[in-house]
Every structure is written in structure tokens, then in C-alpha cells.
Design a protein around this motif. Structure first.
Motif, mmCIF file in Angstrom:
data_model
loop_
_atom_site.group_PDB
_atom_site.id
_atom_site.type_symbol
_atom_site.label_atom_id
_atom_site.label_comp_id
_atom_site.label_asym_id
_atom_site.label_seq_id
_atom_site.Cartn_x
_atom_site.Cartn_y
_atom_site.Cartn_z
ATOM 1 N N LEU A 5 -11.490 30.842 -131.902
ATOM 2 C CA LEU A 5 -12.264 31.908 -132.537
ATOM 3 C C LEU A 5 -13.497 31.277 -133.168
ATOM 4 O O LEU A 5 -13.383 30.387 -134.007
ATOM 5 C CB LEU A 5 -11.438 32.627 -133.609
ATOM 6 C CG LEU A 5 -10.095 33.223 -133.180
ATOM 7 C CD1 LEU A 5 -9.432 33.913 -134.365
ATOM 8 C CD2 LEU A 5 -10.262 34.203 -132.024
ATOM 9 N N LYS A 6 -14.659 31.740 -132.780
ATOM 10 C CA LYS A 6 -15.904 31.143 -133.255
ATOM 11 C C LYS A 6 -16.457 31.879 -134.472
ATOM 12 O O LYS A 6 -16.340 33.091 -134.588
ATOM 13 C CB LYS A 6 -16.941 31.157 -132.128
ATOM 14 C CG LYS A 6 -16.547 30.343 -130.903
ATOM 15 C CD LYS A 6 -17.597 30.460 -129.810
ATOM 16 C CE LYS A 6 -17.188 29.683 -128.559
ATOM 17 N NZ LYS A 6 -18.190 29.828 -127.472
ATOM 18 N N GLY A 7 -17.066 31.105 -135.374
ATOM 19 C CA GLY A 7 -17.806 31.693 -136.483
ATOM 20 C C GLY A 7 -16.969 32.291 -137.588
ATOM 21 O O GLY A 7 -17.475 33.079 -138.387
ATOM 22 N N CYS A 8 -15.689 31.940 -137.657
ATOM 23 C CA CYS A 8 -14.844 32.484 -138.720
ATOM 24 C C CYS A 8 -13.881 31.408 -139.210
ATOM 25 O O CYS A 8 -13.667 30.399 -138.550
ATOM 26 C CB CYS A 8 -14.086 33.720 -138.248
ATOM 27 S SG CYS A 8 -13.106 33.474 -136.764
ATOM 28 N N LEU A 9 -13.308 31.646 -140.367
ATOM 29 C CA LEU A 9 -12.432 30.674 -141.007
ATOM 30 C C LEU A 9 -11.156 31.328 -141.503
ATOM 31 O O LEU A 9 -11.147 32.512 -141.833
ATOM 32 C CB LEU A 9 -13.133 30.047 -142.217
ATOM 33 C CG LEU A 9 -14.094 28.892 -141.991
ATOM 34 C CD1 LEU A 9 -14.679 28.474 -143.324
ATOM 35 C CD2 LEU A 9 -13.396 27.725 -141.335
ATOM 36 N N GLY A 10 -10.102 30.543 -141.591
ATOM 37 C CA GLY A 10 -8.919 30.974 -142.309
ATOM 38 C C GLY A 10 -7.853 31.644 -141.467
ATOM 39 O O GLY A 10 -8.115 32.203 -140.399
ATOM 40 N N SER A 11 -6.636 31.605 -141.995
ATOM 41 C CA SER A 11 -5.490 32.185 -141.297
ATOM 42 C C SER A 11 -5.576 33.696 -141.103
ATOM 43 O O SER A 11 -4.994 34.213 -140.141
ATOM 44 C CB SER A 11 -4.199 31.831 -142.039
ATOM 45 O OG SER A 11 -4.213 32.348 -143.353
ATOM 46 N N PRO A 12 -6.277 34.472 -141.981
ATOM 47 C CA PRO A 12 -6.346 35.918 -141.720
ATOM 48 C C PRO A 12 -6.887 36.266 -140.341
ATOM 49 O O PRO A 12 -6.426 37.227 -139.712
ATOM 50 C CB PRO A 12 -7.270 36.423 -142.833
ATOM 51 C CG PRO A 12 -7.017 35.479 -143.967
ATOM 52 C CD PRO A 12 -6.852 34.138 -143.311
ATOM 53 N N HIS A 13 -7.847 35.487 -139.836
ATOM 54 C CA HIS A 13 -8.372 35.755 -138.499
ATOM 55 C C HIS A 13 -7.337 35.411 -137.426
ATOM 56 O O HIS A 13 -7.258 36.080 -136.391
ATOM 57 C CB HIS A 13 -9.659 34.971 -138.270
ATOM 58 C CG HIS A 13 -10.817 35.484 -139.061
ATOM 59 N ND1 HIS A 13 -11.392 36.715 -138.838
ATOM 60 C CD2 HIS A 13 -11.498 34.946 -140.107
ATOM 61 C CE1 HIS A 13 -12.382 36.911 -139.692
ATOM 62 N NE2 HIS A 13 -12.460 35.852 -140.476
ATOM 63 N N ALA A 14 -6.539 34.370 -137.675
ATOM 64 C CA ALA A 14 -5.471 34.026 -136.733
ATOM 65 C C ALA A 14 -4.407 35.121 -136.706
ATOM 66 O O ALA A 14 -3.873 35.462 -135.639
ATOM 67 C CB ALA A 14 -4.854 32.683 -137.110
ATOM 68 N N TYR A 15 -4.095 35.675 -137.880
ATOM 69 C CA TYR A 15 -3.150 36.800 -137.928
ATOM 70 C C TYR A 15 -3.691 37.991 -137.131
ATOM 71 O O TYR A 15 -2.944 38.647 -136.387
ATOM 72 C CB TYR A 15 -2.899 37.224 -139.376
ATOM 73 C CG TYR A 15 -1.811 36.442 -140.072
ATOM 74 C CD1 TYR A 15 -0.470 36.709 -139.819
ATOM 75 C CD2 TYR A 15 -2.117 35.447 -140.987
ATOM 76 C CE1 TYR A 15 0.540 35.997 -140.458
ATOM 77 C CE2 TYR A 15 -1.124 34.725 -141.636
ATOM 78 C CZ TYR A 15 0.208 35.004 -141.371
ATOM 79 O OH TYR A 15 1.199 34.292 -141.999
#
Length: 429
Positions: A246-256
Motif C-alpha cells: 500500500l503506497k502513501g499510507c502508514l499504520g495498521s489501520p490501513h492493513a485492517y
């Protein structure tokens, strides 16, 4: 009938009739955090294979929800009906927009071609207070229900008797899922088991914990010269696995969000490999752990859209894993958590102390963040409390140096997106 109530009735009626005419497969998303990111990730995945409509904005109430069913709208058009939009001339434009929406809805019902309407609608069900989910379900019941996360102390809990009441309200989406549908639940959320008991439909779980059906592991931050550029992780489902970027984002919330989208994808017979390929197009939603170039060669982590105890801890944990010369955090109030405010702000202060070198606070509850940070060992000279955005801007512009990383997070009403705008490097055209 008052004008507002009349408009609600018209939009609701048009949306219901539209669902009845075109019969799209409805994927409904609710939760206390992560709804819009999850909706967007699902939309990105499904668009890869199906004719799918979804909005990247958080239009999930009695006005925005039916609009997404009636037609597809540009960001500029939807901004006219956002809560932040001022009155005056734009009020006239708003009236014109709703007139256009009603006209398009009527024309679609009279002359619309079923083949041109999306096969699938990805809809966000918001619930600020008891009864909100019922209103939206009266418009559209989902074939697939997704609950992103509730958390121990959810946003809007001050409008409910307790956190369990919030979970119960959100769980109405699960109960209302049509027979033969699917339910997608966060295995790591403490309300998952209670939610799963409210349906006889197949349940697919996602999360990091062993036992989750769609499991994501090994979340890592991608960097370029120490500048974060995105995240990577592995997805596992029933013996199959794939890598996701996933480009341009950070953190586990985006993975969720991505894992929930993958669960929806497999529910609709997509393969993990094509889901991972589709997720390459996923981008962070505005003000949700967005990576931006800041003034003086700094990096801004813009998470200013909203804040809850769960999302704030996740943001701080993401920052903790990064490398930077100094880590600075601008933390504001987490609103609408009622009697939990004092304790939860102190807890955030302790987490901030572990993740940040310098802490800047803003808001009426923020002094509890200070107390938590000091108790956890942060020196008082490394903490600055301000009362206004302007004061924060002046302090930070004198403080920030090349190589600094600055996290900015608070509830929407604090308005820290204005601070982000002032600290972000303007791109040259």
C-alpha cells in the motif's frame, strides 16, 4: 413538514425506489473507526473486477447515504453538502445541488437502463446516535455486512448508555444482512463474538490474531532515504498467501482496511493474487495517516480527520516504529467519549511519551494527555500546550528542523487539518 424533513423523505424515497429498480448487490460497512478507509479499500478491490460504485468521502448519514445510491457524484459536488461547507452563496449552490440530485433520481427511475447502473454498491452506514442504523437500513439492506472495528471506548459513546450499546447499534447491520449473504468481522475486536452470534449467515473474519480467517502478518514500513513511502504485509487465507503493498499510507489501520476488503473479495470469488494487484491502487484517504512533505525538510503524518482512543494509539504505534531525527506529535482532544475522557486522554499521554520526543497539545481535554506523558517520564520542557491553531503554527515553525517527523491528530472539530495545510510544503506547478 419542515424543509429539512421533506428533503430527507424525498432522498430516502428516491434511494429506496432506486434499489428496488436496479437490484444492486449492496456491501454495507459500519464501525466506530476505519469505516471510510475500509469502504474505499473494498471499492478499489471490487472495481478491479466488477462495475462498482463507492464514494471516497464520509457521506454516511441520512443525506449523504441516499445520494450515493441515487447517482455518482464528484468530490466538488459532495463538498457542497459537507458539514464544513459555509453558508452564504454556497447555500444557494447547495439548494441547486439537491434540486439536481432529485431531478437525476427521478429521471433514473423513469428512464434509467439497468445495465448502466452499478452491479454493486459499497455503502457506509454511520451511527452517531441510537436509531441511525435503522434509518439507513430502511433504505438499503446489505447482502454483505462489514464491521471495521468498535474498540473498547468508541467514538460517539457519549450519546449511548455505554460502549456495549454502541456495539449493539452497529451490530444491527449484521442482523439485517439478507439471507444467504456474508458477514465480515474484525477478529481482533472484542465485540466480534457478540456480533457473530447475531447472524446465521457465513462469517469471514479478518485480523492479525491466530484464528482470523483472512490474516495479515509482517506489517512493515517502506522507506526511501528514511522517508516513509507506504506499508507492506502478507495476507493469508485458507492456506494461500500473497504480499500486499500500500503506497502513501502508514499504520495498521490501513492493513485492517485492506484485509477487510480482501475478505469481501474472496466472498465474491476473487483470488488473493488479483486482490493484491487491485490494492496497489489503494491510496490513503485525506487526513488519515497520510504521508506529506513538510516545511524545513520535515515529514508530516496527517491523521487529522478524527481521533478515538483506538485510532490514536494505532497512530502513535506506527510513528514509534519509524526512524527520524526527532518525532514530534501534535495531539488534540478526542471528543464524544463522555465520562471516559479523562482516563483515555491520560492513556494516550503515556503512549505518546513512548513514541514521541516532543509533544504539543491543543484542546480542553489535552491537559490529561500532558499528565499521562509526564507520569510516564516525558520531561516538562518537551511538552508544549497551546490554545489555538495559530499558536501551534508559530511554535512549530520555529521548532521544526530537517529530518523531523510530525504526527498531527485530533477529533475533527479541533480543526487540525488547517495546521496540516500550514505546515505542508506547497508543491510547485
Amino acid at each position: 413538514m419542515k424543509k429539512r424533513a421533506l428533503l430527507k423523505w424525498i432522498l430516502r424515497t428516491l434511494a429506496r425506489k432506486t434499489i428496488q429498480k436496479y437490484e444492486p448487490l449492496v456491501i454495507g460497512i459500519t464501525g466506530s473507526v476505519g469505516k471510510t478507509s475500509t469502504k474505499t479499500a473494498i471499492g478499489v478491490v471490487l472495481t478491479h473486477k466488477f462495475n462498482t460504485r463507492f464514494s471516497q468521502e464520509s457521506h454516511n448519514n441520512e443525506f449523504g447515504f441516499p445520494l450515493g445510491i441515487i447517482a455518482s457524484w464528484s468530490k466538488k459536488e459532495l463538498k457542497l453538502v459537507s458539514k464544513e461547507e459555509p453558508g452564504g452563496v454556497r447555500r444557494i449552490r447547495k439548494v441547486m445541488f439537491y434540486a439536481t440530485a432529485i431531478g437525476r433520481g427521478v429521471l433514473s427511475l423513469l428512464f434509467g437502463n439497468k445495465k448502466r447502473y452499478p452491479e454493486q454498491l459499497v455503502l457506509e452506514y454511520g451511527a452517531d446516535k441510537p436509531g441511525d442504523i435503522d434509518y439507513l437500513l430502511n433504505i438499503a439492506r446489505p447482502e454483505i455486512a462489514v464491521v471495521s472495528a468498535i474498540g473498547k471506548v468508541p467514538v460517539h459513546v457519549e450519546h449511548y448508555e455505554n460502549p456495549e450499546a454502541v456495539a449493539y447499534e452497529k451490530g444491527k447491520l449484521v442482523s439485517a444482512t439478507k439471507k444467504g449473504g456474508k458477514v465480515i468481522l474484525n477478529y481482533d475486536d472484542e465485540y466480534m463474538h457478540a456480533m457473530s452470534s447475531r447472524t446465521k449467515n457465513e462469517v469471514i473474519t479478518f485480523g492479525t490474531t491466530e484464528g482470523a480467517m483472512m490474516r495479515f502478518l509482517n506489517v512493515k514500513t517502506s522507506t526511501n532515504n528514511l522517508i516513509p513511502t507506504g506499508i507492506t504485509f502478507d495476507l493469508e487465507y485458507r492456506g494461500a498467501s500473497t504480499s500486499v503493498q500500500l503506497k502513501g499510507c502508514l499504520g495498521s489501520p490501513h492493513a485492517y482496511a485492506a484485509a477487510a476488503a480482501a475478505a469481501v473479495g474472496v466472498a465474491l470469488n476473487m483470488k488473493l493474487a488479483e486482490i493484491a494487484e487491485a490494492l496497489k491502487e489503494y491510496k490513503a484517504i485525506r487526513h488519515r495517516m497520510e504521508i506529506k512533505k513538510g516545511v524545513e525538510g520535515s515529514i508530516i503524518i496527517d491523521d487529522s480527520y478524527n481521533a478515538s482512543p483506538l485510532s490514536t494509539r494505532a497512530a502513535l504505534e506506527a510513528v514509534k516504529q519509524l526512524s527520524a531525527k526527532r518525532k514530534i506529535g501534535v495531539l488534540g482532544d478526542m471528543l464524544e467519549i463522555g465520562s471516559y475522557a479523562t482516563k483515555e486522554h491520560e492513556v494516550v499521554g503515556r503512549h505518546a511519551s513512548d513514541a514521541l520526543k516532543i509533544i504539543v497539545t491543543i484542546g480542553t481535554e489535552a491537559h490529561h494527555i500532558v499528565e499521562g506523558a509526564i507520569k510516564n517520564g516525558t520531561p516538562k520542557e518537551n511538552i508544549k500546550s497551546v490554545e489555538t491553531i495559530e499558536e501551534a503554527e508559530n511554535y512549530l515553525k520555529n521548532l521544526i528542523k530537517e529530518g523531523d517527523l510530525v504526527l498531527i491528530k485530533a477529533s475533527r472539530a479541533i480543526g487540525l487539518e488547517r495546521l496540516v495545510e500550514r505546515l505542508t510544503l506547497k508543491e510547485k506547478h
